[in-house]
Scaffold this active site. Structure first.
Site, PDB file in Angstrom:
ATOM      1  N   ASN A  88     155.894  15.048  33.764  1.00 44.81           N
ATOM      2  CA  ASN A  88     155.157  16.232  34.194  1.00 44.81           C
ATOM      3  C   ASN A  88     155.886  17.035  35.263  1.00 44.81           C
ATOM      4  OD1 ASN A  88     152.564  17.864  34.812  1.00 44.81           O
ATOM      5  ND2 ASN A  88     153.036  16.862  36.766  1.00 44.81           N
ATOM      6  N   TYR A 168     162.695  29.880  33.770  1.00 47.56           N
ATOM      7  CA  TYR A 168     161.647  28.909  33.466  1.00 47.56           C
ATOM      8  C   TYR A 168     161.376  28.791  31.969  1.00 47.56           C
ATOM      9  CZ  TYR A 168     157.094  26.622  33.397  1.00 47.56           C
ATOM     10  OH  TYR A 168     156.045  25.760  33.133  1.00 47.56           O
ATOM     11  N   LYS A 172     161.903  25.406  29.174  1.00 48.12           N
ATOM     12  CA  LYS A 172     160.896  24.734  28.357  1.00 48.12           C
ATOM     13  C   LYS A 172     161.292  24.742  26.877  1.00 48.12           C
ATOM     14  CE  LYS A 172     158.164  23.480  31.680  1.00 48.12           C
ATOM     15  NZ  LYS A 172     158.037  22.035  32.035  1.00 48.12           N
ATOM     16  N   THR A 203     147.045  26.404  39.707  1.00 45.71           N
ATOM     17  CA  THR A 203     147.566  25.421  40.657  1.00 45.71           C
ATOM     18  C   THR A 203     148.481  26.135  41.635  1.00 45.71           C
ATOM     19  OG1 THR A 203     149.577  24.892  39.408  1.00 45.71           O
ATOM     20  CG2 THR A 203     147.578  23.660  38.823  1.00 45.71           C
TER      21      THR A 203
END
Length: 245
Positions: A88, A168, A172, A203
């Protein structure tokens, strides 16, 4: 060897990672809370234990080979095997105005830092934990990805995928591709490995912008970490089903 199943969750001291740990713990797993920050890690372990989870701390910096080796040794001493690994831990890299990572002006050091954590860190941790996973009767690996890594969605002008994220998002995509290669290599071993998209979760990773709670974001990873033996491998899932590559 204990019959209690054991899971290790990286980046588990807060946010989605913490909720994955809590969810697996609620299902009866002994949970290793992997995190690099000593104080935050132990705070998370105490909170999980207070909720009835059999949790233990695992000092873990996924970009550091010695730290990862030490983490594998700690898990082996504590439990003798690993039944579920949830990769994670991740970073976004610095953004410009509007949460944009402009490929035409991107600092290559930002790309290196993001790939080091989001891709190489996953490979480093996974390979260190594989000997422990092979001792499990039903080993599972989950790589926490993102729908922004979907080349299909990124390339479709009719799909709203958010701002340009030239460090980013490709990290992924890279992670998804690596997940497929692991699945091919591990065919026939009983190890199921899949990528999971938690959705846009509020978050501190994104400044608490998002319609989903950490608990909602954790659900798909928990499901993939507890798949039956005839479950899928080498696939990419979100709550609504398969995410296109």
């Amino acid at each position: 060897m204990s019959e209690t199943k054991t899971a290790l969750v990286t980046g588990a001291n807060k946010g989605i990672g913490y909720e994955i740990a809590a969810g697996l713990g609620a299902l009866g797993y002994r949970v290793g809370v992997g995190a690099r920050d000593d104080v935050r890690r132990e705070t998370a372990v105490e909170k999980l234990r207070a909720a009835g989870v059999d949790a233990f701390g695992v000092p873990l910096e996924v970009t550091d080979g010695q730290s990862v080796t030490a983490a594998a040794e700690l898990v082996e001493r504590r439990t003798g095997r690993l039944d579920a690994l949830v990769n994670n831990a991740g970073v976004s890299g610095e953004f410009g105005p509007g949460w944009v990572q402009d490929p035409t002006t991107l600092d290559l050091d930002v790309v290196r830092r993001v790939v080091e954590t989001n891709v190489l860190g996953v490979v480093r941790v996974t390979n260190a934990m594989l000997p422990l996973l092979r001792r499990s009767a039903a080993p599972r690996i989950v790589n926490v990805s993102s729908s922004v890594g979907s080349l299909t969605r990124q390339a479709d002008p009719d799909i709203e995928i958010g701002p340009v994220m030239a460090a980013y998002a490709p990290s992924k995509s890279f992670l998804n591709a690596v997940t497929v290669q692991y699945a091919r290599q591990l065919t026939g071993t009983g190890i199921l490995i899949n990528a999971a998209c938690p959705g846009l979760v509020a978050t501190d990773f994104n400044g608490f912008h998002g319609p989903r709670t950490p608990q909602q974001g954790a659900a798909v990873a928990i499901r993939l970490a507890t798949l039956p033996d005839d479950g899928p491998t080498g696939a990419f899932f979100e709550d609504d089903g398969v995410v296109p590559w």
